[in-house]
Design a protein around this motif. Structure first.
Motif, PDB file in Angstrom:
ATOM      1  N   MET B  91       0.660  -1.300   0.121  1.00 46.18           N
ATOM      2  CA  MET B  91       0.052  -0.169  -0.142  1.00 46.18           C
ATOM      3  C   MET B  91       0.713   1.331  -0.042  1.00 46.18           C
ATOM      4  SD  MET B  91       0.112   1.377   3.280  1.00 46.18           S
ATOM      5  CE  MET B  91      -1.019   2.336   3.139  1.00 46.18           C
ATOM      6  N   GLY B  92       2.128   1.144  -0.218  1.00 47.93           N
ATOM      7  CA  GLY B  92       2.880   2.489  -0.200  1.00 47.93           C
ATOM      8  C   GLY B  92       3.779   2.684   1.061  1.00 47.93           C
ATOM      9  N   GLY B  93       2.899   2.139   2.167  1.00 47.07           N
ATOM     10  CA  GLY B  93       3.639   2.314   3.554  1.00 47.07           C
ATOM     11  C   GLY B  93       4.048   3.624   3.938  1.00 47.07           C
ATOM     12  N   VAL B  94       5.077   3.738   4.637  1.00 43.28           N
ATOM     13  CA  VAL B  94       5.723   5.068   5.020  1.00 43.28           C
ATOM     14  C   VAL B  94       6.103   5.970   3.829  1.00 43.28           C
ATOM     15  CG1 VAL B  94       7.680   6.153   6.494  1.00 43.28           C
ATOM     16  CG2 VAL B  94       6.218   4.253   7.278  1.00 43.28           C
ATOM     17  N   PRO B  95       6.761   5.519   2.694  1.00 42.61           N
ATOM     18  CA  PRO B  95       6.999   6.288   1.494  1.00 42.61           C
ATOM     19  C   PRO B  95       5.740   7.055   1.162  1.00 42.61           C
ATOM     20  CG  PRO B  95       8.309   4.368   1.569  1.00 42.61           C
ATOM     21  CD  PRO B  95       7.375   4.009   2.611  1.00 42.61           C
TER      22      PRO B  95
END
Lengths: 243, 185
Positions: B91-95
């Motif tokens: 899901m893209g996460g922290v970035p």
């Protein structure tokens, strides 16, 4: 039609139960140790039927268990494959609708939304992520509002009230910009105890208390080892075991 | 007859290498895995280019620049099965926390305005070497760029989850998914 309070007979998942008419279906199920997943519902507070997680089949029609009073002869199915998929889809929509980045959330491990996703074992949502542009509001001295995580369940608005029944929280803006706000004229009355209650009632990490966080060690968090709803179902097993 | 080993390739795109670390967390089971698996292109053995068609490609991290997209497409071309490993890939996460912020604002914050660089970049130079990969307009989950076959969530995914997935893929048995191993953090 039976009057409110009279004893009636209903069928849940093929088994017959006795109940009083007019009681909400979700409460009847809970009393009989049947878990129906909910997000916006809180026991004892007027239901809103917002999240649709508790959708069940009543005589073949889909209805929300939290807003439906039981009546004589109802035949209810709580867990068909279609309902399971419907609930899973609702959860997935909630995850793609906001910015739910669990690795950086203080509520992770104690979050109802996440716990339901764990219970349904969602590995990836079937819908595309929308990455909406939302704000974080830390203006209040006690609370942080993270609109990225708010699912607009209204739980804080409906439960956190002062002694005169005025809500500390309200909705502001319209449509897709809708968000929770802290009532201006009451914000001076918002003390630590009320702030804690608001944080506890929030099913996600949208309301967080300042100056504390990550208080519970990772292995001891609420939904670390046991799925949400197992407290309702485990009672069922122990009751059966006693007989 | 000796059974042909399964060939695995791994990559870390916009991630922190935590998922690769978690792969090593399978402890002594790595010995039994080595009997079943050969590693091709991977940061673990530092093989830079594909030398043969692989059975399983494991992707950690999301796509935040043109190089990530190129690497991911190479993996799709060279692997039969692709797995998104970890929250960033899924899901893209922290970035992906930069997704609501304009790119110029991100770069200016990183190279001109943040407390750790203030005063150290007097000419206010932003990275402009043509060799540098271009940043994408936002961070993309891997399955929005190429087809991904399986998803293993977690930050990092539990070692048991990774092992159980690899074991299931190699042996052809159904994967076991006990409650404790599917977590998002």
């Amino acid at each position: 039609m039976s009057t409110n309070g009279s004893v009636i007979r209903i069928i849940i998942d093929g088994k017959e139960y006795l109940s009083r008419s007019g009681v909400y279906l979700i409460d009847v199920a809970r009393e009989n140790r049947i878990f129906i997943p909910t997000l916006c519902n809180i026991s004892g507070v007027k239901p809103r039927g917002a999240c649709r997680m508790c959708t069940v089949s009543v005589n073949g029609r889909y209805m929300t268990a939290c807003t439906t009073p039981v009546s004589e002869g109802m035949e209810i199915k709580t867990n068909t494959p279609d309902l399971h998929d419907l609930r899973k889809a609702i959860l997935e929509i909630m995850f793609v609708e906001g910015n739910h980045i669990c690795p950086v959330c203080e509520k992770s491990g104690n979050c109802d939304l996440q716990a339901l996703a764990y219970r349904f074992q969602i590995l990836v949502p079937r819908f595309p992520y929308s990455f909406p542009k939302r704000t974080i509001d830390a203006e209040n001295p006690l609370l942080v509002k993270d609109h990225n995580r708010c699912i607009l369940c209204k739980r804080c608005i409906r439960t956190i009230k002062d002694e005169q029944g005025r809500s500390f929280f309200a909705f502001r803006k319209r449509g897709h910009k809708l968000e929770i706000s802290i009532a201006h004229h009451l914000k001076d009355h918002l003390n630590k105890e009320i702030a804690q209650r608001a944080v506890d009632v929030c099913p996600t990490g949208a309301l967080l208390k300042k100056e504390s966080g990550y208080n519970i060690p990772i292995s001891e968090r609420k939904y670390e080892r046991t799925p949400i709803g197992s407290e309702i179902e485990s009672l069922k097993q122990s009751v059966i075991g006693d007989q | 007859m000796e059974r042909k080993k399964t060939i695995v390739a791994t990559a870390s795109l916009a991630g922190c290498f935590g998922c690769h670390m978690s792969l090593l967390d399978i402890d002594e089971r790595i010995l039994s895995l080595i009997d079943l698996v050969d590693f091709n292109k991977s940061p673990i053995n530092d093989i830079k280019n594909f030398t043969e068609y692989c059975d399983i490609g494991i992707i950690e991290g999301s796509c935040c620049n043109s190089e990530n997209v190129h690497a991911l497409k190479e993996f799709r071309k060279n692997c039969r099965i692709l797995i998104s490993l970890g929250e960033c890939a899924i899901m893209g996460g922290v970035p992906a926390m930069r997704n609501g912020i304009p790119i110029r604002e991100c770069i200016e914050e990183a190279y001109m305005n943040s407390p750790s660089v203030k005063g150290h970049n007097p000419e206010m130079i932003l990275p402009n070497d043509p060799e540098l990969p271009m940043l994408l307009d936002r961070v993309y989950p891997c399955h929005e760029i190429v087809k991904i076959d399986y998803f293993l969530p977690g930050c990092p995914p539990r070692a048991d989850l990774i092992y159980s997935a690899l074991e299931a893929l190699i042996t052809g048995n159904e994967m076991k998914l006990p409650y404790e191993i599917v977590k998002y953090d």
